[in-house]
Enzyme design. Structure first.
Site, PDB file in Angstrom:
ATOM      1  N   GLU A 179      -8.452  -1.864  -0.901  1.00 22.53           N
ATOM      2  CA  GLU A 179      -9.240  -0.675  -1.224  1.00 22.53           C
ATOM      3  C   GLU A 179     -10.451  -1.000  -2.105  1.00 22.53           C
ATOM      4  O   GLU A 179     -10.548  -0.526  -3.245  1.00 22.53           O
ATOM      5  CB  GLU A 179      -8.352   0.381  -1.898  1.00 22.53           C
ATOM      6  N   GLU A 387      -0.541   0.870   3.619  1.00 24.76           N
ATOM      7  CA  GLU A 387       0.011   1.785   2.608  1.00 24.76           C
ATOM      8  C   GLU A 387       0.085   3.181   3.195  1.00 24.76           C
ATOM      9  O   GLU A 387      -0.859   3.654   3.835  1.00 24.76           O
ATOM     10  CB  GLU A 387      -0.869   1.872   1.356  1.00 24.76           C
TER      11      GLU A 387
END
Ligand code: IFM
Length: 486
Positions: A179, A387
């Site tokens: 991320e 995720e």
């Protein structure tokens, strides 16, 4: 020792709900969120150690000093993963544990922790998936300017070389960044994450240098590792939706897609920054100076898999629509926007949807659409859901159980969405539940529990929640139970 509950274990796996052969079932954590041992064996502070010690930055003044003590309890944790039947474990490496100042030689004691963790996983038949960077820059590199400085990308390539040398013989999947949007825009834009700077131009510079560091690291990994090793990057791609069908809201969605998604997928997967992103932000940075000759070729070195993290969609409008919030997009309220050049865009919560403890709306179709959008935009690119999961207000019952039907429903809905996307042509190779266990949820400290395994922080006791047993059952079946949760 915790046994997997027999009451929800099926005798037979119904064929209709099975996932593709080879589909990987995993769970994920990140170094600062679980390891603890913040000052042991030569580790020095990262930006998250500094940030969490800064009054007012993290709820309740929580820090990752002890976290879930995974550093000491990793053997028990791997044994628990094995009992749950996990096939893969996605963890991240703490840069300041293995190369404390972010420069120079590695610290063997730091490397040893990861060697032992990986050996333990392999011994248990669990595939290690290593992420080089999950937000914890060595503080000394931030003191030298951090990600807005180009040299940080050079430092990262050196660190990647150290890790490839230490673990390259036993880790088959490497992820450069987790991320990078959060590192750049929450870290240097809104300041709700470490290092807590609120400089829109620096956030954009950081994004480019994270991209560059990714490309440089891929080159290093490819140069040092066997051809069979898989390389990847994980992006929290925003599934952006306009609030209304108006042209103005469509433009808001385009803007957030540009600075939320295409700022990474553009250079990484197409070898170019999007024209509209450059137009939206050229008052903040001179892209022709920032992006040097050769950068785009470096950044666009091919990856084998794209990691996709998804929790909730992103609903946007112009401020004219009224109810939206330009100061909180779901990543934490700040007087400073994490959306440089598009600070006026308003964010909304979908009406009528259930929410998690993060106040994120629950929308599995968002995951389906995201996987299909990426498949449409980047055909042939293998995907991995690296995720997905939810925080709820879990507690231990007097009988010692943690019942979390909301999380089971969340996981069921999202796995069903993955399965639908696979059926419709998305090449999704696996799914990693976030998170294996409760942990330090960044600016929310320990107040949010994302784990399938409950952690009693006072005793460090682990208690698999009902969702962990449910997930173990899904893994055993290699598919979803035919009926969803009640
Ligand atoms: O806990 C985080 C993780 O570190 C990165 N992705 C989102 C999770 C939940 O907020």
């Amino acid at each position: 020792m915790t046994a997997v509950r027999p009451d929800i274990a099926p005798k037979q796996a119904p064929e209709a709900t099975r996932f593709p052969t080879g589909f990987v079932w995993g769970a994920a954590t990140a170094a600062y969120q679980v390891e603890g041992a913040a000052a042991e064996d030569g580790r020095t502070p990262s930006i998250w150690d500094t940030f969490s010690r800064t009054p007012g930055k993290v709820r309740n003044g929580d820090t990752g000093d002890i976290a879930a003590d995974h550093y000491h309890l990793y053997r028990d944790d791997v044994a628990l993963m094995k009992r749950l039947g996990l096939k893969a474990y996605r963890f991240s490496i703490s840069w300041s544990r293995v190369q404390p100042t972010g420069r120079g030689p590695a610290v063997e004691r730091g490397l040893d922790f990861y060697r032992k963790l990986v050996d333990e996983l392999l011994e248990a038949g669990i595939t290690p998936v290593a992420t080089l960077y999950h937000w914890d820059l060595p503080q000394e590199l931030e003191d030298a300017g951090g990600w807005p400085q180009r040299v940080t990308a050079d430092r990262f390539a050196d660190y990647a070389a150290i890790m490839a040398g230490a673990l390259g013989d036993r880790v088959g999947t490497w992820t450069t960044f987790n991320e990078p949007w959060c590192s750049a825009f929450l870290g240097y834009g809104s300041g709700v994450h470490a290092p807590g700077r609120t400089e829109p131009a620096s956030a954009l510079r950081a994004a480019h240098h994270l991209n560059l560091a990714h490309g440089r690291a891929i080159e290093v990994l490819r140069g040092q590792l066997p051809a069979a090793v898989q390389t990847s990057v994980t992006l929290n791609l925003h599934q952006v939706r306009p609030l209304t069908a108006s042209a103005a809201d469509a433009d808001s969605a385009r803007r957030i897609d540009a600075v939320g998604n295409r700022i990474f997928t553009g250079p990484m997967l197409r070898g170019e920054y999007p024209e509209d992103l450059i137009a939206d932000t050229r008052h903040l940075v001179d892209w022709s100076q920032l992006v040097r000759d050769g950068d785009l070729a470096a950044i666009s070195r091919p990856v084998d898999v794209l990691g996709v993290n998804y929790y909730t969609p992103t609903l946007v409008s112009t401020p004219a629509e009224g109810a939206g919030d330009t100061r909180n997009d779901g990543h934490g309220a700040s007087d400073h926007s994490p959306w440089p050049g598009s600070e006026h865009v308003a964010f909304h919560l979908a009406e009528g949807k259930e929410r998690t403890a993060m106040n994120w709306s629950i929308d599995p179709n968002g995951l389906y659409s995201l996987l299909m959008d990426v498949t449409r935009d980047h055909p042939g690119l293998p995907l991995m859901v690296t995720e997905n999961g939810a925080a709820f207000d879990d507690y231990v019952s007097p009988e010692g159980r943690v019942e979390d039907p909301e999380r089971i429903a969340y996981l069921h809905g999202h796995l069903d969405a993955v399965q639908r996307a696979v059926a419709d042509g998305a090449d999704v190779r696996g799914y990693f539940l976030w998170s294996l266990m409760d942990n330090f949820e960044w600016a929310y400290g320990y107040s949010k529990r994302f784990g399938a395994v409950y952690v009693d922080y006072a005793s460090q006791r682990r208690i698999p929640k009902a969702s962990a047993h449910w997930y173990a059952d899904v893994i055993r079946r290699h598919g979803l139970p035919q009926t969803g949760p009640a």
